[in-house]
Write an enzyme that holds these catalytic residues in place. Structure first.
Site: not given
Ligand SMILES: CC/C=C\C/C=C\C/C=C\C/C=C\C=C\C(=O)SCCNC(=O)CCNC(=O)[C@H](O)C(C)(C)COP(=O)(O)OP(=O)(O)OC[C@H]1O[C@@H](n2cnc3c(N)ncnc32)[C@H](O)[C@@H]1OP(=O)(O)O
Ligand SMILES: Cc1cc2nc3c(=O)[nH]c(=O)nc-3n(C[C@H](O)[C@H](O)[C@H](O)COP(=O)(O)OP(=O)(O)OC[C@H]3O[C@@H](n4cnc5c(N)ncnc54)[C@H](O)[C@@H]3O)c2cc1C
Length: 627
Positions: A135, A137-138, A310, A424, A426
């Site tokens: 996946y 995305q980041t 312990r 998933e 921060d």
């Molecule tokens: C069985 C499973 C087994 C294992 C699982 C597998 C893996 C897990 C284990 C380990 C982890 C390994 C991998 C990790 C993967 C990753 O990390 S993938 C990448 C993850 N990245 C993120 O999570 C990014 C976080 N950021 C966001 O989600 C968005 O940027 C945001 C912070 C939500 C902001 O989005 P955006 O700018 O588009 O939206 P806003 O302007 O803030 O909001 C607009 C309106 O949309 C609504 N909204 C936002 N998100 C959602 C959503 N997800 N669903 C529904 N609605 C959403 C938001 O509430 C606003 O609504 P409004 O206020 O009514 O306008």
């Molecule tokens: C072990 C691991 C596995 C991962 N696997 C995947 C994967 O499989 N696929 C994938 O796509 N991604 C993956 N990621 C990436 C992960 O999803 C991102 O690192 C995560 O979403 C955090 O985003 P960032 O790194 O940009 O943090 P940043 O947003 O840069 O966070 C840095 C600091 O800024 C602060 N911050 C950011 N925005 C705001 C705001 N608007 N207001 C206030 N504070 C803010 C945060 O709270 C944090 O303290 C993985 C990361 C790790 C560590």
């Protein structure tokens, strides 16, 4: 001595039916049967040993992970395990690997964002592992801000293709698990450009490597991003870097459930919320809540059993010293974590229901509960992962010096677990989403109806925000307070769902009573921890606070005789726990002593380097300018 249960005296104190509690913890008799059977299968197979991980180099570690993943897949196929049994097997193998992302994100993304036709084409290949997905995305420059992603997907109507490109260094995909060395395909998220116009971030299926010789395809630069926190730990996972140099893919490899591009180059937005593009993250966030209860219960199991083994101080007339689990300070640190493990288990069950319910509604184009589902998955993922990461560290400290040994299982558990506060989403960024949802909720209550109870303060905030220059400025100014409000909102959900769980029929002698004690510990511990807020808002009086503290002490005494039985109910094998301190029979010291001599450093009595560095030192053969 081997074979003797050094915790038998503790187990005999139990006041409830442990086997019945095992069913409650597993979720159902069927779930318990699958978990019990598969955990024992993994524990009894030397092909799944994991006690040597901390002594392997990165390359040896990674190759061993590939071996295990292939062995697990062979076991699944040979034994014709169901999808549920296979997921349990991967869980009990207990090693972060590319398969987590293939099964946990790549497949769910296609199921959630692909059309029927795309699902029919790609899912059979993925289910048979004829392709391995990640996946992506980041990026190097953006993770939290998905709308800030820079990778582009430009439609070429001449060839009916998308051109996927990394225009800048910061647009390099960075972090995706499984990407670095294994994945053959990615769901890559990119800015859709059609006819010179941008249409936001969408998902695209892109092949990365040849299915013949695994070499990267033309235009693809891919590799691992390097060592991560802690030895062993998450370094079994190839988190990768990926750059696209004008890579062409067929138009039908854009996931088109949410938005479509026709062969004429016409962009169409379905009548579903664009946020469904984020659906996979919502799905994984709800699984992470259940994962939190697993990780926290592992740490609590280790710390509770060791706290009963312990003994330190308190010997009377030459008698045995006091078990550290009997110290009130130990209980006040350990038992709230035990209660949290159960609380997170039940909130995870509820969140799974909420996610299934919203998914079913989406099938009928009912988006009414989508905002609530987003807020709950985001907030509860944040709350439970923060509490679990802190809880694992507290469990390490509860085990004193021996908690710092790899053989305690706690350092690796901590190192593998802590990124859950970041991936998933921060945790702070996610809480801000909850805060946004709360503020929107309050602003919609209407002028006549003022919010009351735990969101009464929201009126004052609402007033401040409206009288200040613009809601947006107020939100940013008050974001620290709003994040605290978001946590409180989520804690209210956790406590409420624990209480609702207790309204259900719960079979087994004394089982419900134990859960009531744990529920009260969870709630009163929160009240104690945040009593300043409760007092300053007039929710409770100082007398209430004192009564709550007295009751908390009494509850610790009530749970004490049942503590070992309550962690036995998790039904973890010694193999899965991977901890000498947490071993079932409590025979800790002989096992610690035996394990020490197995360390590679003890292969020779005189260490490598003695003759080269130490002997000259000892023999004053090293002259320094000062002497
Ligand atoms: C069985 C499973 C087994 C294992 C699982 C597998 C893996 C897990 C284990 C380990 C982890 C390994 C991998 C990790 C993967 C990753 O990390 S993938 C990448 C993850 N990245 C993120 O999570 C990014 C976080 N950021 C966001 O989600 C968005 O940027 C945001 C912070 C939500 C902001 O989005 P955006 O700018 O588009 O939206 P806003 O302007 O803030 O909001 C607009 C309106 O949309 C609504 N909204 C936002 N998100 C959602 C959503 N997800 N669903 C529904 N609605 C959403 C938001 O509430 C606003 O609504 P409004 O206020 O009514 O306008
Ligand atoms: C072990 C691991 C596995 C991962 N696997 C995947 C994967 O499989 N696929 C994938 O796509 N991604 C993956 N990621 C990436 C992960 O999803 C991102 O690192 C995560 O979403 C955090 O985003 P960032 O790194 O940009 O943090 P940043 O947003 O840069 O966070 C840095 C600091 O800024 C602060 N911050 C950011 N925005 C705001 C705001 N608007 N207001 C206030 N504070 C803010 C945060 O709270 C944090 O303290 C993985 C990361 C790790 C560590």
């Amino acid at each position: 001595m081997e074979g003797v249960d050094h915790l038998a005296h503790e187990r005999n104190k139990s006041e409830f039916d442990v086997d019945a509690m095992k069913i409650v913890w597993a979720g159902s008799p069927h779930a318990f049967d699958v978990s019990d059977r598969i955990s024992k299968l993994v524990a009894s197979d030397p092909g799944f040993r994991k006690d040597n991980r901390s002594t392997l180099s990165r390359k040896e570690l990674f190759k061993n992970t590939l071996r295990k993943a292939a062995y697990a897949w062979k076991t699944i196929v040979d034994l014709r395990l169901s999808e549920e049994e296979a997921a349990k097997l991967r869980f009990y193998v207990d090693e972060p690997a590319f398969t987590d992302l293939h099964w946990g994100m790549f497949i769910p993304a296609i199921k959630g964002q692909g059309t029927e036709e795309q699902q029919q084409k790609w899912l059979p290949l993925a289910y048979k592992m004829q392709i391995i997905g990640c996946y992506a995305q980041t990026e190097l420059g953006h993770g939290s801000n998905v709308q800030g992603l820079e990778t582009t997907a430009t439609f070429d109507p001449q060839t009916d293709e998308f051109i996927i490109h990394s225009p800048t260094l910061t647009s390099s995909k960075w972090w995706p698990g499984g990407l670095g060395k294994v994945a053959t395909h990615a769901i890559a998220y990119a800015r859709l450009i059609v006819g010179g116009r941008e249409h936001g971030v969408n998902g695209f299926i892109v092949q990365l490597r040849s299915l013949e010789d695994h070499s990267p395809l033309l235009g693809i630069t891919v590799g691992d991003i390097g060592m991560k926190f802690g030895n062993g730990a998450y370094n079994t996972m190839d988190n990768g870097v990926l750059r696209f140099d004008h890579v062409r893919i067929p138009r039908n490899q854009m996931l088109m459930r949410v938005s479509q591009v026709t062969c004429e180059g016409k962009y169409k937005q379905s009548d579903v919320p664009r946020q469904l593009v984020y659906g996979t993250m919502v799905y994984v966030r709800q699984t992470i809540v259940a994962d939190a209860s697993c990780a926290l219960s592992r740490a609590v199991c280790i710390a509770t059993r060791y706290s009963a083994v312990r003994r330190q101080f308190g010997s009377q007339n030459g008698g045995p010293e006091t078990q550290v689990i009997d110290y009130k300070t130990q209980q006040s640190r350990l038992f709230p974590l035990l209660a949290s493990a159960y609380a997170f288990r039940f909130i995870g069950e509820w969140l799974k229901w909420l996610y299934a319910d919203v998914t079913q509604r989406l099938q009928a184009n009912d988006f009414s509960t989508l905002p609530e589902a987003h807020a709950c998955t985001a907030g509860l993922k944040s709350l439970t992962t923060t509490a679990t990461a802190d809880g694992i560290e507290e469990c390490r400290k509860l085990c004193g010096g021996h908690g710092y040994l790899c053989s305690s299982g706690l350092p690796e558990l901590f190192a593998v677990y802590v990124p859950a506060c970041t991936y998933e989403g921060d945790n702070t960024v996610l809480l801000l989403q909850v805060a946004r949802f709360l503020m929107k909720t309050v602003s919609q209550l209407g002028s006549s109806k003022k919010p009351v109870g735990t969101i009464a303060y929201m009126t004052r905030v609402e007033h401040l925000m409206q009288c200040r220059c613009g809601v947006q400025r107020g939100f940013a100014e008050l974001s620290v307070d709003l994040v605290e409000a978001a946590v409180a909102h989520c804690q209210l959900i956790v406590v409420s769902k624990f209480i609702e769980k207790l309204q259900q029929e719960i079979p087994g002698k004394g089982v419900k009573q134990q859960l009531e004690v744990l529920c009260n510990i969870y709630a009163l511990f929160l009240l104690h921890k945040h009593q300043g807020d409760f007092l300053s808002t007039g929710c409770i009086t100082p007398k209430h606070a004192a009564l709550a503290n007295d009751e908390l002490r009494s509850l610790y005494s009530q749970v004490r005789p049942n503590a070992i039985a309550l962690v036995d109910a998790f039904n973890y094998t010694d193999h899965y726990l991977g901890s000498i301190l947490g071993c079932y029979d409590g025979n800790v010291y002989p096992k610690l002593y035996e394990a020490a001599w197995k360390d590679p450093l003890n292969e020779s009595v005189v260490p490598d380097g003695y003759h080269q560095y130490i002997r000259p030192l000892l023999k004053q053969e090293i002259r320094t300018a000062r002497l």
